[in-house]
Design a protein around this motif. Structure first.
Motif, PDB file in Angstrom:
ATOM      1  N   VAL A  53       0.891  -0.954   0.292  1.00 21.11           N
ATOM      2  CA  VAL A  53      -0.148   0.379  -0.220  1.00 21.11           C
ATOM      3  C   VAL A  53       0.442   0.851  -0.586  1.00 21.11           C
ATOM      4  O   VAL A  53       1.431   1.173   1.174  1.00 21.11           O
ATOM      5  CB  VAL A  53      -0.483   0.452   1.336  1.00 21.11           C
ATOM      6  N   SER A  54       0.668   2.050  -1.024  1.00 19.78           N
ATOM      7  CA  SER A  54       1.302   3.763  -1.512  1.00 19.78           C
ATOM      8  C   SER A  54       0.478   4.436  -1.303  1.00 19.78           C
ATOM      9  O   SER A  54       0.239   4.658  -2.061  1.00 19.78           O
ATOM     10  CB  SER A  54       2.415   3.296  -2.576  1.00 19.78           C
ATOM     11  N   PRO A  55       1.321   5.403   0.156  1.00 22.11           N
ATOM     12  CA  PRO A  55      -0.104   6.860  -0.238  1.00 22.11           C
ATOM     13  C   PRO A  55       0.877   7.618  -1.380  1.00 22.11           C
ATOM     14  O   PRO A  55       1.695   7.819  -2.298  1.00 22.11           O
ATOM     15  CB  PRO A  55       0.450   7.193   0.862  1.00 22.11           C
ATOM     16  N   VAL A  56      -0.092   8.207  -2.057  1.00 17.29           N
ATOM     17  CA  VAL A  56      -0.086   9.320  -3.518  1.00 17.29           C
ATOM     18  C   VAL A  56      -0.406  10.240  -3.149  1.00 17.29           C
ATOM     19  O   VAL A  56      -1.624  10.574  -2.388  1.00 17.29           O
ATOM     20  CB  VAL A  56      -0.474   8.081  -4.803  1.00 17.29           C
ATOM     21  N   SER A  57       0.146  11.668  -2.979  1.00 17.40           N
ATOM     22  CA  SER A  57      -0.064  12.306  -3.073  1.00 17.40           C
ATOM     23  C   SER A  57       0.145  14.019  -3.698  1.00 17.40           C
ATOM     24  O   SER A  57       0.655  13.576  -4.821  1.00 17.40           O
ATOM     25  CB  SER A  57       1.090  13.443  -1.483  1.00 17.40           C
ATOM     26  N   ALA A  58      -0.863  14.658  -3.323  1.00 11.35           N
ATOM     27  CA  ALA A  58      -0.634  15.648  -4.752  1.00 11.35           C
ATOM     28  C   ALA A  58      -0.768  17.231  -3.652  1.00 11.35           C
ATOM     29  O   ALA A  58      -1.142  17.425  -2.504  1.00 11.35           O
ATOM     30  CB  ALA A  58      -2.374  15.923  -4.428  1.00 11.35           C
ATOM     31  N   ASN A  80       6.341   7.311  -2.750  1.00  7.60           N
ATOM     32  CA  ASN A  80       7.241   7.076  -2.164  1.00  7.60           C
ATOM     33  C   ASN A  80       7.953   6.139  -3.471  1.00  7.60           C
ATOM     34  O   ASN A  80       7.566   6.251  -4.521  1.00  7.60           O
ATOM     35  CB  ASN A  80       7.730   6.164  -1.134  1.00  7.60           C
ATOM     36  N   ALA A  81       9.558   6.500  -3.242  1.00  8.03           N
ATOM     37  CA  ALA A  81      11.089   5.798  -4.123  1.00  8.03           C
ATOM     38  C   ALA A  81      10.953   4.339  -4.358  1.00  8.03           C
ATOM     39  O   ALA A  81      10.602   4.374  -5.741  1.00  8.03           O
ATOM     40  CB  ALA A  81      11.984   6.126  -3.130  1.00  8.03           C
ATOM     41  N   ASP A  82       9.875   3.486  -3.775  1.00  4.70           N
ATOM     42  CA  ASP A  82       9.932   2.140  -3.619  1.00  4.70           C
ATOM     43  C   ASP A  82       8.582   1.883  -5.221  1.00  4.70           C
ATOM     44  O   ASP A  82       8.943   1.080  -6.139  1.00  4.70           O
ATOM     45  CB  ASP A  82       9.068   0.903  -2.943  1.00  4.70           C
ATOM     46  N   GLU A  83       7.779   2.311  -4.811  1.00  6.70           N
ATOM     47  CA  GLU A  83       6.612   3.344  -6.031  1.00  6.70           C
ATOM     48  C   GLU A  83       7.588   3.405  -7.316  1.00  6.70           C
ATOM     49  O   GLU A  83       6.760   2.974  -8.179  1.00  6.70           O
ATOM     50  CB  GLU A  83       5.436   3.103  -5.706  1.00  6.70           C
ATOM     51  N   ILE A  84       7.873   4.725  -7.263  1.00  7.23           N
ATOM     52  CA  ILE A  84       7.630   5.614  -8.168  1.00  7.23           C
ATOM     53  C   ILE A  84       8.725   4.322  -9.198  1.00  7.23           C
ATOM     54  O   ILE A  84       8.875   3.940 -10.306  1.00  7.23           O
ATOM     55  CB  ILE A  84       8.438   6.680  -8.030  1.00  7.23           C
ATOM     56  N   THR A  85      10.146   3.331  -8.224  1.00  5.96           N
ATOM     57  CA  THR A  85      10.709   2.308  -9.364  1.00  5.96           C
ATOM     58  C   THR A  85       9.705   1.293 -10.138  1.00  5.96           C
ATOM     59  O   THR A  85      10.721   1.090 -11.020  1.00  5.96           O
ATOM     60  CB  THR A  85      11.644   2.317  -8.024  1.00  5.96           C
ATOM     61  N   ARG A  86       8.869   1.176  -9.536  1.00 11.64           N
ATOM     62  CA  ARG A  86       8.131   0.231 -10.244  1.00 11.64           C
ATOM     63  C   ARG A  86       7.230   0.523 -11.128  1.00 11.64           C
ATOM     64  O   ARG A  86       7.549  -0.428 -11.696  1.00 11.64           O
ATOM     65  CB  ARG A  86       7.037  -1.190  -9.049  1.00 11.64           C
ATOM     66  N   ARG A  87       7.074   1.809 -11.500  1.00 11.50           N
ATOM     67  CA  ARG A  87       6.051   1.924 -12.051  1.00 11.50           C
ATOM     68  C   ARG A  87       6.999   2.362 -13.504  1.00 11.50           C
ATOM     69  O   ARG A  87       7.103   2.219 -14.069  1.00 11.50           O
ATOM     70  CB  ARG A  87       5.423   3.246 -11.899  1.00 11.50           C
ATOM     71  N   LEU A  88       8.276   3.152 -13.401  1.00 11.52           N
ATOM     72  CA  LEU A  88       8.950   3.524 -14.403  1.00 11.52           C
ATOM     73  C   LEU A  88      10.038   2.632 -14.739  1.00 11.52           C
ATOM     74  O   LEU A  88       9.826   2.417 -16.055  1.00 11.52           O
ATOM     75  CB  LEU A  88      10.220   3.777 -13.822  1.00 11.52           C
ATOM     76  N   THR A  89      10.099   1.183 -13.935  1.00  9.86           N
ATOM     77  CA  THR A  89      10.435  -0.334 -14.303  1.00  9.86           C
ATOM     78  C   THR A  89       9.300  -0.943 -15.443  1.00  9.86           C
ATOM     79  O   THR A  89       9.644  -1.890 -16.448  1.00  9.86           O
ATOM     80  CB  THR A  89      10.691  -1.527 -13.314  1.00  9.86           C
ATOM     81  N   ALA A  90       7.971  -0.691 -14.848  1.00 13.65           N
ATOM     82  CA  ALA A  90       7.162  -0.945 -15.605  1.00 13.65           C
ATOM     83  C   ALA A  90       6.939  -0.365 -17.514  1.00 13.65           C
ATOM     84  O   ALA A  90       6.347  -1.431 -18.133  1.00 13.65           O
ATOM     85  CB  ALA A  90       5.686  -0.593 -15.081  1.00 13.65           C
ATOM     86  N   ILE A  91       6.760   0.557 -17.312  1.00 13.67           N
ATOM     87  CA  ILE A  91       7.334   0.974 -19.085  1.00 13.67           C
ATOM     88  C   ILE A  91       8.633   1.130 -19.230  1.00 13.67           C
ATOM     89  O   ILE A  91       8.781   1.894 -20.637  1.00 13.67           O
ATOM     90  CB  ILE A  91       5.950   2.657 -18.448  1.00 13.67           C
ATOM     91  N   THR A 137       8.923  11.426  -3.090  1.00 11.93           N
ATOM     92  CA  THR A 137       7.527  12.914  -1.544  1.00 11.93           C
ATOM     93  C   THR A 137       9.060  13.304  -1.662  1.00 11.93           C
ATOM     94  O   THR A 137       9.304  14.617  -0.346  1.00 11.93           O
ATOM     95  CB  THR A 137       7.456  11.398  -0.441  1.00 11.93           C
ATOM     96  N   ALA A 138      10.106  12.743  -1.558  1.00 16.10           N
ATOM     97  CA  ALA A 138      11.018  13.123  -0.452  1.00 16.10           C
ATOM     98  C   ALA A 138      11.707  14.286  -1.801  1.00 16.10           C
ATOM     99  O   ALA A 138      11.486  15.698  -0.719  1.00 16.10           O
ATOM    100  CB  ALA A 138      13.136  11.797  -0.590  1.00 16.10           C
ATOM    101  N   THR A 139      11.685  14.794  -2.367  1.00 15.26           N
ATOM    102  CA  THR A 139      11.731  15.704  -3.784  1.00 15.26           C
ATOM    103  C   THR A 139      11.002  16.946  -3.103  1.00 15.26           C
ATOM    104  O   THR A 139      11.441  17.771  -3.356  1.00 15.26           O
ATOM    105  CB  THR A 139      11.523  15.203  -4.537  1.00 15.26           C
ATOM    106  N   THR A 174       2.194  19.353   0.351  1.00 15.22           N
ATOM    107  CA  THR A 174       1.439  18.109   0.007  1.00 15.22           C
ATOM    108  C   THR A 174       0.709  17.259   0.928  1.00 15.22           C
ATOM    109  O   THR A 174       0.410  17.787   2.248  1.00 15.22           O
ATOM    110  CB  THR A 174       2.540  16.584  -0.835  1.00 15.22           C
ATOM    111  N   ARG A 175      -0.581  16.951   0.504  1.00 16.08           N
ATOM    112  CA  ARG A 175      -2.127  15.711   1.037  1.00 16.08           C
ATOM    113  C   ARG A 175      -1.929  14.963   0.184  1.00 16.08           C
ATOM    114  O   ARG A 175      -1.988  14.534  -0.627  1.00 16.08           O
ATOM    115  CB  ARG A 175      -2.474  17.043   1.942  1.00 16.08           C
ATOM    116  N   THR A 176      -2.134  13.258   1.130  1.00 17.13           N
ATOM    117  CA  THR A 176      -1.772  12.257   0.534  1.00 17.13           C
ATOM    118  C   THR A 176      -3.757  12.917   0.175  1.00 17.13           C
ATOM    119  O   THR A 176      -5.338  12.468   0.572  1.00 17.13           O
ATOM    120  CB  THR A 176      -2.397  11.389   2.047  1.00 17.13           C
TER     121      THR A 176
END
Length: 962
Positions: free
Chosen positions: A601-606, A676-687, A773-775, A783-785
């Protein structure tokens, strides 16, 4: 013996005698014709029932639609019980500007101008907090009400509920109707409504609710029926006080003896209050008391109602005329010998025509009245069934619009008479000798009729497409009547082409098999019965073709514009209006992992803009600082990303402002998302962008670039601006957006550009900027979830797992699993094909039965010559197949035109799924040729089989002795 003589009476004037004689002949002829018609209806019950169904069914449907529309519209005094019960007025929570409303606010309202303050008003307070202020302002007792959302669990199922906080003891008869038990008297006591009982809530005893993240133990003290403002019943619970205090919104019901007049309404409008006054709703003033804007809106609504009735009546006239045409052709053909005998004994042409028209008048009147009565009774019956009424929207008092229904009934009768008019007119050319000899051949078709039909069909088709295209491009309405008239001209013109078409097909049928050749030539000779059947089939297939093309085109546009919101098999978790804070995210995550261990489960912020609209449904009334975060395209100043002057070039107006592309003020797909970093890594790898992972984790942002849009990444870097703007919702003066910004700052940081496609959009979470989120934290971006994304390392989340996660989810949480585009077009096609197949079979078999009846002598001759039942079955099948296939082919050709026209308003205006911008251009056209051609062949084949199966006994043959 004497003889008594009487002086002859003076002769009357010649003109009066002739006038009375003509009138007597007319009434006498119609009287005899009507008696014969009633007798014929009773004698031929099957044919009469067919005509009754063909006329009554469209009438029933249209009357049901009109009555349902009138019943579903809760307007005027009808809404007094649901709005205010026994009160004198109902007020909505105030808006920041003065209100301009009509007598009935449900029609619409506008808000502009400076608002007058309300003495004693508690800013940000609920309707309960401000009840005393409204009481002081109005000089009445103001009973506050407030709607809230809650959840509970019934049999391990999570149920979302709507609650109404109102003290029903203050005299709200009609709005809260007690069914059992007693009214709540204190906090913690609730009523369960009928809707709540249907959802499984208890009718008495304890109940645990959860609102705003807090659990409440309440006691059910009774059941009730609760009407909402629009007359519906969607509330599940009634409580005397809100569960959560201090939330803005709600309204008040004014209780007292003095009515709220129109001048009182206008005074309250100055305070930003929208008012439903019982006195004004019952007895509205003259329309001159309204503003010009509200008067125009009232006239527009009245015109739309009249247009609907006119269009429905015109369509009913055409459809019913075509449907019942074959049945009256059957009637006229059956009576041909009787009418010929009457003509040989001195009956005039008018008397012969009256005989046919009287049957249409009797059957049409019976069917129209029956259909209208059934339509009204069906609406009444459904309105009394609560669940059916809510599903159909029949929430108002049962209402019968007498004048529109009478017009529809008269139109249905007229359609039956018009359908019989063509067979009746042909009696003027009745060949008495030929009919008595059993020989009846239609006269030579008129070339003038063919030319007029071609002209009508051509002009009608051109007008239908042109009008629809012009309205779609101009985005205007109000042209329904010309389009309907053009469609009628197209259909009538196509029907006028049928006689010459049949003759032409008969002439070129020499190479067909014997049975088909005989059937084609028989249809060409006996056009008096074949043309009505073909016209009816044509109309049915044309409607089917139109609907299939329009729905198929709309479905194709939806497929093209569909964009994945997540990676395939991943689930997005949204929490409605409530905030997803860290504690709530942890609780949801723990609940999901209890159902399926190992879920990620990964929070996504706007971006947190600090806009009150993002966390409340109530308009803000206090000033606030709006936070701004935008990408600055090359050549644009930071202030221009917030707002710029309106474009003057048409090309600029068609797209987004050139500087407002990505960010809080961006247009279209301009969202910024952070995870988070792990979720972005997974998504960039998927494309397939594994090479960019290191840069993104080091602080770069991912920028999605839509084809054809402005590039914001230059030499691997992008500029981002931050600012704040002070917003006061109470001010009405025009403010320069760029000049109102404070603390404007810009930052240039590394960026990775990804071409946006339908595949990459889901990986980027439908955002144009994705970063860790760190950036965001490193640059101070607020930001807020906004939601959570869930994936299962074992594979895509199944529907069963998604359902189980939903059952165990937290309050006010809903899940959406990405499955790709799911089409429901197949169900629509199946339903339509079933309906129109039955309709065409009835029409085809009716005409085939007439043909076989007329061919009894021919079949007797064939039987005498040794032909068996198989030969006669082949002939019957050929008759049915020929009529049905000719009508179906012509119907497909005709239906293509209105299908294209209907596709224009449905698909000419769409949006670019990659940029999120509106697009106006050529329509999406889908012609389901396999379905249409299969239908045009399969239904005639089925009709042929049924016609052949109907041949059972051998024809009567009379032996002649020398």
């Amino acid at each position: 013996m004497s003889t008594l003589t009487r002086a002859p009476a003076a002769p009357e004037a010649s003109g009066a005698s002739e006038h009375r004689s003509a009138r007597g002949r007319f009434t006498g002829s119609w009287g005899v014709a009507l008696r014969m018609a009633r007798r014929d209806v009773r004698r031929h019950k099957g044919r009469s029932a067919l005509i009754l169904v063909m006329v009554a069914l469209p009438t029933l449907l249209l009357v049901f639609a009109i009555t349902s529309a009138a019943t579903s519209q809760v307007t005027g005094p009808e809404q007094i019980p649901s709005r205010m019960g026994s009160g004198v007025a109902a007020l909505d929570y105030p808006v920041p500007n003065a209100v301009d409303q009509p007598f009935d606010p449900s029609v619409g309202m506008s808000s502009t101008g400076e608002v007058a303050p309300i003495p004693g008003w508690v800013e940000g307070g609920s309707s309960f907090d401000n009840a005393q202020a409204i009481s002081t302002l109005t000089g009445t007792t103001a009973v506050p009400f407030l709607e809230e959302s809650a959840t509970t669990r019934v049999d391990d199922r999570r149920i979302s509920l709507q609650t109404m906080a109102v003290d029903a003891r203050t005299g709200l008869d009609g709005k809260v109707i007690l069914r059992s038990g007693r009214l709540p008297q204190r906090a913690g006591e609730v009523l369960v409504t009928e809707v709540g009982v249907d959802r499984g809530l208890p009718t008495s005893g304890p109940l645990t609710l959860r609102t705003g993240g807090t659990e409440h133990e309440v006691t059910v003290v009774g059941t009730a029926r609760v009407l909402s403002g629009g007359g519906g019943t969607y509330h599940h619970l009634v409580t005397p006080t809100p569960f959560t205090s201090g939330q803005a919104g709600g309204g008040w019901i004014l209780v007292g003896d003095d009515p709220v007049t129109w001048s009182d309404v206008r005074d309250l409008n100055r305070h930003g209050l929208l008012v439903w006054s019982a006195d004004v709703l019952r007895d509205p003033p003259d329309v001159s008391a309204l503003s010009a804007e509200q008067r125009d809106m009232l006239v527009f609504d009245q015109d739309r109602t009249g247009t609907f009735v006119a269009i429905g009546g015109a369509l009913l006239l055409v459809i019913t005329t075509l449907l019942v045409g074959p049945a009256f052709a059957v009637s006229a053909a059956r009576q041909r010998r009787t009418l010929a005998l009457s003509a040989s004994n001195g009956a005039t042409t008018a008397q012969l025509r009256h005989t046919v028209l009287a049957q249409a008048l009797v059957l049409g009147a019976i069917a129209a009245v029956t259909g209208a009565a059934l339509g009204v009774l069906t609406t009444w019956a459904l309105a009394r069934q609560r669940r059916a009424a809510e599903w159909l929207g029949l929430v108002g008092p049962f209402e019968v619009p007498v004048v529109p229904i009478l017009l529809v009934t008269a139109t249905a009768v007229a359609s039956a008479i018009i359908a019989a008019l063509l067979p009746a007119r042909r009696l003027g050319r009745l060949d008495i000798v030929g009919v008595m000899k059993g020989q009846s051949v239609s006269p030579r078709p008129s070339k003038v009729v063919f030319l007029v039909g071609a002209l009508l069909a051509g002009l009608g088709g051109f007008a239908v497409i042109s009008l629809a295209a012009s309205q779609a491009r101009a985005q205007t309405g109000g042209g329904e009547v010309p389009i309907v008239l053009a469609t009628i001209a197209l259909v009538v013109g196509a029907v006028m082409l049928a006689p010459m078409t049949l003759v032409g097909l008969a002439r070129v049928s020499s190479r067909l098999p014997v049975s088909l050749r005989m059937a084609t030539r028989d249809a060409g000779r006996q056009r008096t019965r074949s043309v009505p059947a073909i016209a009816a089939i044509l109309a049915g297939v044309a409607v089917l073709t139109m609907v299939l093309i329009a729905s198929g085109s709309d479905e194709e546009q939806r497929r093209r514009e569909y964009v994945a919101q997540n990676l395939p098999g991943d689930t997005s978790v949204h929490a409605g209006s409530e905030t997803l804070d860290a504690e709530r995210v942890e609780r949801i995550t723990a609940g999901f992992r209890a159902v399926r261990p190992g879920l990620v489960v990964s929070p996504v912020s706007a971006v947190d803009t600090n806009d009150p609209w993002m966390t409340s449904s109530t308009p803000p009334t206090q000033p606030f600082d709006l936070r701004v975060l935008n990408v600055v395209p090359p050549g644009c100043a930071p202030e221009e990303t917030f707002g710029s002057a309106a474009p003057t070039d048409a090309a600029e107006q068609a797209g987004p402002p050139p500087c407002m592309l990505i960010g809080t003020q961006g247009m279209g797909n301009a969202q910024m998302s952070f995870t988070n970093a792990d979720e972005i890594t997974r998504r960039l790898t998927a494309i397939g962008r594994e090479s960019d992972v290191a840069a993104v984790l080091a602080g770069a942002v991912v920028i999605g670039h839509a084809p054809g849009s402005t590039r914001v990444v230059i030499d691997g870097r992008v500029t981002v601006m931050t600012a704040t703007q002070h917003v006061d919702p109470r001010e009405n003066a025009e403010v320069d957006p760029a000049g109102a910004l404070d603390d404007v700052r810009t930052t240039t940081l590394p960026a990775v550009e990804v071409e946006l496609t339908k595949e990459t959009m889901g990986a980027l979470l439908s955002s144009s900027l994705l970063a860790t989120t760190a950036t965001a934290k490193a640059h101070g971006w607020p930001t807020r979830t906004s939601f959570l994304t869930v994936h299962d390392p074992a594979g895509p989340i199944s529907q069963d797992l998604s359902d189980r996660l939903g059952y165990g989810a937290d309050d006010d949480v809903y899940l959406m699993t990405e499955r790709g585009f799911v089409s429901e077009y197949g169900t629509i096609i199946a339903v339509l094909l079933g309906i129109f197949t039955l309709l065409l079979l009835v029409i085809t078999l009716t005409s085939t039965a007439l043909t076989l009846t007329e061919q009894e002598n021919d079949q007797a001759t064939l039987a005498a010559l040794g032909s068996g039942r198989g030969t006669r079955r082949v002939m019957a099948a050929a008759q049915a197949f020929t009529l049905c296939v000719i009508g179906a082919v012509l119907g497909v050709a005709v239906g293509i035109v209105p299908g294209i026209a209907l596709a224009y308003p449905l698909t000419a205006q769409g949006w670019n799924p990659l940029t999120g911008q509106s697009v106006i251009g050529d329509p999406v056209l889908v012609f389901p040729w396999p379905v249409l051609l299969g239908f045009a062949v399969a239904v005639p084949a089925v009709a042929a089989g049924l016609a052949a199966a109907g041949i059972r006994k051998a024809p009567d043959a009379t032996r002649r002795t020398a």
